[in-house]
Scaffold this motif. Sequence first.
Motif, PDB file in Angstrom:
ATOM      1  N   ARG A 258      52.046  93.791-103.002  1.00  0.00           N
ATOM      2  CA  ARG A 258      53.184  94.880-102.130  1.00  0.00           C
ATOM      3  C   ARG A 258      52.792  96.194-101.130  1.00  0.00           C
ATOM      4  N   GLY A 259      51.626  96.526-100.652  1.00  0.00           N
ATOM      5  CA  GLY A 259      50.990  97.363-100.315  1.00  0.00           C
ATOM      6  C   GLY A 259      50.471  96.870 -98.587  1.00  0.00           C
ATOM      7  N   TRP A 260      50.643  95.747 -98.481  1.00  0.00           N
ATOM      8  CA  TRP A 260      50.663  94.844 -97.715  1.00  0.00           C
ATOM      9  C   TRP A 260      51.910  94.855 -96.318  1.00  0.00           C
ATOM     10  N   PHE A 261      52.529  94.929 -96.930  1.00  0.00           N
ATOM     11  CA  PHE A 261      54.244  94.912 -95.920  1.00  0.00           C
ATOM     12  C   PHE A 261      54.665  96.045 -95.564  1.00  0.00           C
ATOM     13  N   HIS A 262      54.233  97.596 -96.479  1.00  0.00           N
ATOM     14  CA  HIS A 262      54.328  98.235 -96.049  1.00  0.00           C
ATOM     15  C   HIS A 262      52.869  99.310 -94.743  1.00  0.00           C
ATOM     16  N   CYS A 263      52.207  98.211 -94.072  1.00  0.00           N
ATOM     17  CA  CYS A 263      50.829  98.519 -93.121  1.00  0.00           C
ATOM     18  C   CYS A 263      51.142  98.513 -92.129  1.00  0.00           C
ATOM     19  N   SER A 264      49.779  99.146 -91.544  1.00  0.00           N
ATOM     20  CA  SER A 264      50.455  98.942 -90.245  1.00  0.00           C
ATOM     21  C   SER A 264      50.376  97.695 -89.701  1.00  0.00           C
ATOM     22  N   ALA A 265      51.104  97.386 -88.469  1.00  0.00           N
ATOM     23  CA  ALA A 265      51.597  95.539 -88.024  1.00  0.00           C
ATOM     24  C   ALA A 265      51.070  94.851 -87.527  1.00  0.00           C
ATOM     25  N   LEU A 266      50.962  93.821 -87.390  1.00  0.00           N
ATOM     26  CA  LEU A 266      49.507  92.614 -87.310  1.00  0.00           C
ATOM     27  C   LEU A 266      48.998  92.447 -85.988  1.00  0.00           C
ATOM     28  N   GLN A 267      48.284  92.313 -86.025  1.00  0.00           N
ATOM     29  CA  GLN A 267      47.401  91.851 -84.568  1.00  0.00           C
ATOM     30  C   GLN A 267      48.216  91.830 -83.796  1.00  0.00           C
ATOM     31  N   GLU A 268      48.553  92.000 -82.182  1.00  0.00           N
ATOM     32  CA  GLU A 268      49.585  91.837 -81.191  1.00  0.00           C
ATOM     33  C   GLU A 268      48.780  90.066 -80.953  1.00  0.00           C
ATOM     34  N   ARG A 269      49.140  89.574 -81.284  1.00  0.00           N
ATOM     35  CA  ARG A 269      48.611  88.009 -80.757  1.00  0.00           C
ATOM     36  C   ARG A 269      49.684  86.628 -81.725  1.00  0.00           C
ATOM     37  N   ARG A 270      50.179  86.368 -80.718  1.00  0.00           N
ATOM     38  CA  ARG A 270      50.518  84.542 -80.309  1.00  0.00           C
ATOM     39  C   ARG A 270      50.853  83.505 -81.264  1.00  0.00           C
ATOM     40  N   PRO A 271      51.791  83.419 -82.403  1.00  0.00           N
ATOM     41  CA  PRO A 271      50.930  82.191 -82.981  1.00  0.00           C
ATOM     42  C   PRO A 271      51.284  81.118 -82.465  1.00  0.00           C
ATOM     43  N   SER A 272      49.935  79.825 -82.800  1.00  0.00           N
ATOM     44  CA  SER A 272      50.362  78.642 -82.107  1.00  0.00           C
ATOM     45  C   SER A 272      51.220  77.390 -82.983  1.00  0.00           C
ATOM     46  N   HIS A 273      52.298  77.227 -82.544  1.00  0.00           N
ATOM     47  CA  HIS A 273      53.301  76.987 -82.732  1.00  0.00           C
ATOM     48  C   HIS A 273      52.752  75.369 -83.236  1.00  0.00           C
ATOM     49  N   GLU A 274      52.002  74.566 -82.054  1.00  0.00           N
ATOM     50  CA  GLU A 274      51.821  73.102 -81.535  1.00  0.00           C
ATOM     51  C   GLU A 274      50.833  73.113 -82.489  1.00  0.00           C
ATOM     52  N   GLY A 275      50.771  71.723 -83.931  1.00  0.00           N
ATOM     53  CA  GLY A 275      49.212  71.687 -84.420  1.00  0.00           C
ATOM     54  C   GLY A 275      49.413  72.551 -86.075  1.00  0.00           C
TER      55      GLY A 275
END
Length: 301
Positions: A279-296
Amino acid sequence: MMPQEGIFHSPGAFSGVAVLRLTRNAALPQLREVVSSIHEELSTTQGLRLVLGLEPALLPEAPTSPVLLPREGPTARFPSSQAHVLVQVSANERELLLFALRRVLALSKGVLYLEEELLGGRIGEGREPFGFRDGLARPTRDQVRRTALVPSGPLAGASWLLYLRFQQNLDLFSRLKPQAQERVVGRTREGELVVDAPAEAHIHRARASGAGENQLLIRRGFPFRHAGEEGLAFLAAAADPDSYRRSLDALLGTDGQTPDALLRYATAVGGGLYLAPPRGWFHCSALQERRPSHEGIGTGL
């Protein structure tokens, strides 16, 4: 950290699964904002149970794990339709379940789009589409804590979620005589063990895989009917993703094991591995600024 509370509760009378994928231009901080909004609203809605998982590569804290799906056996295959987010909701009222699924889509606008949605739930006193009693050994809260939750480290309280969608061939199964059906399952329709069931019976393969009696994983699945298709939305929670490798290989009959006879009448058509953060993860600092790979990421069937 505290686990998601929904992990401790059964799928309920009415259940649904929404599988979502990131839009092309979405950034990971937007994803965290969206899933946090979904979690905050629905996890606090009275009468509603929620479990929210993400594709493990989206969590910087997640360890790298071997590819679980697709998986091949001599007579059957478990394919991959891996997406980015999986949401399981359950309630004892159908209207509340529909409200939850609508809110998932409303809160996802512009960041996630719906790829798959299933609605189902308990049939009668708890029967799956073939007519057999299911969910006979419900886990206790302590069993869930021991079996389904990561015990320590940066993801303490998280849970690994496996999702598989099975189509059940009711017509083919119904051609078997009742006694033959029971030998395929390894139980009578009322849940009693068939004492002379063969090694390929589902009950024996499930126990060999650790999927029976809450040993290595906690089942969270439910039967569904969708556009004329009937089947099982198999969901499970485990502390270690390697538990799933053992379970799936035992069912498929790899390395000389006996394949599960039930897979002659139930075909997996999609699935994926997700990580339900605490639960605590949803209120922590933002995810690392990186784009996901949609391919694959979603390999399809």
